[in-house]
Design an enzyme around this catalytic site. Sequence first.
Site, PDB file in Angstrom:
ATOM      1  N   ASP A 177       0.817  -1.219   0.000  1.00  0.00           N
ATOM      2  CA  ASP A 177       0.000   0.000   0.000  1.00  0.00           C
ATOM      3  C   ASP A 177       0.850   1.269   0.000  1.00  0.00           C
ATOM      4  OD1 ASP A 177      -2.176  -1.654   0.207  1.00  0.00           O
ATOM      5  OD2 ASP A 177      -3.013  -0.683   1.981  1.00  0.00           O
ATOM      6  N   HIS A 322       3.728  -2.436   3.154  1.00  0.00           N
ATOM      7  CA  HIS A 322       3.728  -1.046   2.698  1.00  0.00           C
ATOM      8  C   HIS A 322       5.017  -0.692   1.966  1.00  0.00           C
ATOM      9  CE1 HIS A 322       0.602  -0.998   5.809  1.00  0.00           C
ATOM     10  NE2 HIS A 322       0.086   0.039   5.159  1.00  0.00           N
TER      11      HIS A 322
END
Length: 363
Positions: A177, A322
């Site tokens: 992400d 991430h």
Amino acid sequence: MKRKRIFFRFLISFTCVTLSFFLYSITNHASASESMLPEASIFIDGEPITTKYTMREGHLLVPALFLKNTGVYVDWDEKYQSVVFKLKKTLFALPVGKRFTDDYVGGVWKRSPLPTETIELEGEPYVPIVTVAQKLGMEVRYDPHISRTFIQTNFSVKTNNIKQLNTTEKLVALTYDDGPDNVYTPQILDILKEKNVKATFFIMGKQARAYPNEVKRMVNEGHAIANHTYSHFNTRKIWTDKIRKEILLTQAELERVVGRRPDIFRPPYGAYTKADMQLFNELGMRNILWSVDTLDWSGATADDILEIIHRDTSPGGIVLLHNFQSDTPLLKGSVEALPGIIDELRAKGYKFVTVQSLLASQG
């Protein structure tokens, strides 16, 4: 006599100063109390959802955006300083500071009274929830014995949230992400290439604009891309039209950079309301969440992350990682853990696939 005049002038001045201070204190106290709004749970279709609230003339007012939990689209009309509600064919607006509602009926706007005015508190509009819910065709009930408000929406939304695929086949999807960036993303791509693993990158539109070469590299090396809004707003806290624009701007940016418009989406923080889910359906976006949260964003060490992977991964799992850039090396542990994640899961018989491939495996 002169001393008496001086004394009376002093007394009057002292009284004025004291009164001014007293009024100032009252005003400030009221203002402070106003900003410390109470909270309560309102049950929507049986689910308790906590919100701030205030009472005006015996009516319960809540933030307008709270109504998104019922499935209604909620927007802001800057020109008319109005909150706009839309559910199916029902459309109406509540101007802030007014004791009326404007209803769109038969192609024209008609005005009708409100029992209390829409107000602004802490920078956001508060609306009388009972009146709004009833205008939307919902049933509202208050139970005085437990001091709880219940809303039955009479409106269903097709479920659109995928956390894990139901399969016995040892498939797992690594997802990233908030990127791309030019620090962690190249390191992650290098490791994935070396290990021959395909991942899924949930891309922010503004990051795609800032780092188009990283997005191109993802696609060229066989990874999947997905939509993660343009600016990373919490969708629960923004107007419906703003969410629509965030998603469509990112779609346009990805198409500009790599010629693709993905049909999978992840809301920032995994946060969304019933209205947001309806919007995802309307835009044809599958809402992808996760079954394994590595907590790598918190600065977790490689060992911490590997322990979570070992504990929580199961067939059909979706792993959250991430690749955002920060002023501190928060994701150092995540990058260091990646080779171990791949080696450990492979040793257990897992095959790494993209989210799209994972979905396709179940038709």
